[in-house]
Design an enzyme around this catalytic site. Structure first.
Site, mmCIF file in Angstrom:
data_model
loop_
_atom_site.group_PDB
_atom_site.id
_atom_site.type_symbol
_atom_site.label_atom_id
_atom_site.label_comp_id
_atom_site.label_asym_id
_atom_site.label_seq_id
_atom_site.Cartn_x
_atom_site.Cartn_y
_atom_site.Cartn_z
ATOM 1 N N PHE A 60 49.586 -5.426 -43.592
ATOM 2 C CA PHE A 60 49.817 -4.519 -44.726
ATOM 3 C C PHE A 60 50.005 -5.345 -45.999
ATOM 4 C CE2 PHE A 60 52.225 -1.380 -47.237
ATOM 5 C CZ PHE A 60 51.358 -0.289 -47.112
ATOM 6 N N PHE A 111 57.449 -3.858 -40.647
ATOM 7 C CA PHE A 111 58.391 -3.292 -39.676
ATOM 8 C C PHE A 111 58.196 -3.893 -38.285
ATOM 9 C CE2 PHE A 111 59.772 0.001 -36.655
ATOM 10 C CZ PHE A 111 61.074 0.196 -37.094
ATOM 11 N N GLU A 112 56.957 -4.288 -37.976
ATOM 12 C CA GLU A 112 56.647 -4.838 -36.655
ATOM 13 C C GLU A 112 56.926 -6.336 -36.540
ATOM 14 O OE1 GLU A 112 55.091 -1.049 -37.102
ATOM 15 O OE2 GLU A 112 54.388 -2.747 -38.301
ATOM 16 N N THR A 121 59.904 6.530 -52.842
ATOM 17 C CA THR A 121 60.835 7.111 -51.871
ATOM 18 C C THR A 121 61.798 6.040 -51.357
ATOM 19 O OG1 THR A 121 59.466 6.633 -49.937
ATOM 20 C CG2 THR A 121 58.984 8.673 -51.139
ATOM 21 N N HIS A 137 61.862 4.941 -48.436
ATOM 22 C CA HIS A 137 61.219 4.241 -47.315
ATOM 23 C C HIS A 137 61.352 2.724 -47.461
ATOM 24 C CE1 HIS A 137 58.291 3.583 -44.121
ATOM 25 N NE2 HIS A 137 57.643 2.759 -44.910
ATOM 26 N N ARG A 149 54.908 -14.454 -56.659
ATOM 27 C CA ARG A 149 55.578 -15.164 -55.568
ATOM 28 C C ARG A 149 54.623 -15.618 -54.466
ATOM 29 N NH1 ARG A 149 58.777 -11.992 -58.224
ATOM 30 N NH2 ARG A 149 61.025 -12.354 -58.354
#
Length: 205
Positions: free
Chosen positions: A43, A78-79, A107, A109, A148
């Site tokens: 991602f 997340f993984e 949001t 999230h 970065r």
């Protein structure tokens, strides 16, 4: 109270620094013979690929060989903790580098994922004992992430690689230090041998 002269003060400071340096254990930036796992998120691949290339280069520049660097790709940040935990539990790696990029949206999230990823990586490192280097960008905007990942603020992938090399060496250095328990046992055994020897001499006399 005696007043210290400036020269005496400097001498005292230098002596203290020398003592601290002699007692300090630190990791070297030498990846020779070490094995590394790199977990990278797909991602925001535009950013994470830059982090990956720089991390890979950093490890090689530190003395590692290509066959000792294994790359695992996961769908998103997340993984990352799950994959790093799986790698760490194999005990085949001296350190693991975690690379990803999270950008704040409209949001909550973002905050949830950042907290979970950070907690998961930290927990994996603590519970497996394998050093993990945190190279997951948590940025407000894409521009910050680009900065970065090799533009204005260096490359966090490269920094994570150097941190992994140093921590892997630090773990080795610490494991070679005589522990307080071993020292205590050694002293106790030495005292016991001395006492036994004295007792034996008394019986003979």
């Amino acid at each position: 109270m005696k007043a210290f002269s400036p020269q005496r003060h400097r001498d005292t400071e230098k002596a203290t620094e020398d003592k601290i340096r002699a007692k300090t254990v630190a990791g070297k930036l030498d990846a020779t013979g070490l094995r590394f796992g790199i977990v990278v998120s797909r991602f925001n691949e535009f950013i994470t690929d830059r982090l990956l290339r720089s991390a890979y280069d950093g490890i090689l520049r530190s003395g590692a060989v290509e066959k000792d660097i294994h790359i695992v790709r996961v769908p998103g940040a997340f993984e990352i903790p799950s994959a790093t935990r799986t790698l760490a539990e194999t005990k085949k790696y001296d350190a693991i580098i975690c690379l990803g990029c999270l950008l704040r949206g409209d949001t909550a999230h973002y905050d949830v994922i950042v907290n979970e990823v950070t907690r998961g990586i930290g927990q994996s490192a603590q519970e497996t004992g394998v050093p993990h280097a945190f190279g997951v960008l948590t940025c407000e905007t894409l521009e910050q992430a680009i900065d970065r990942a090799g533009l204005k603020m260096g490359n966090k992938g490269f920094e994570a690689a150097l941190a992994a090399v140093e921590m892997a060496n630090l773990k080795i250095a610490i494991s070679r230090q005589p522990s307080a328990i071993r020292k205590s046992k050694s002293k106790s055994q030495s005292r016991a041998r001395t006492a036994s020897s004295k007792s034996s001499k008394k019986r003979k006399s």
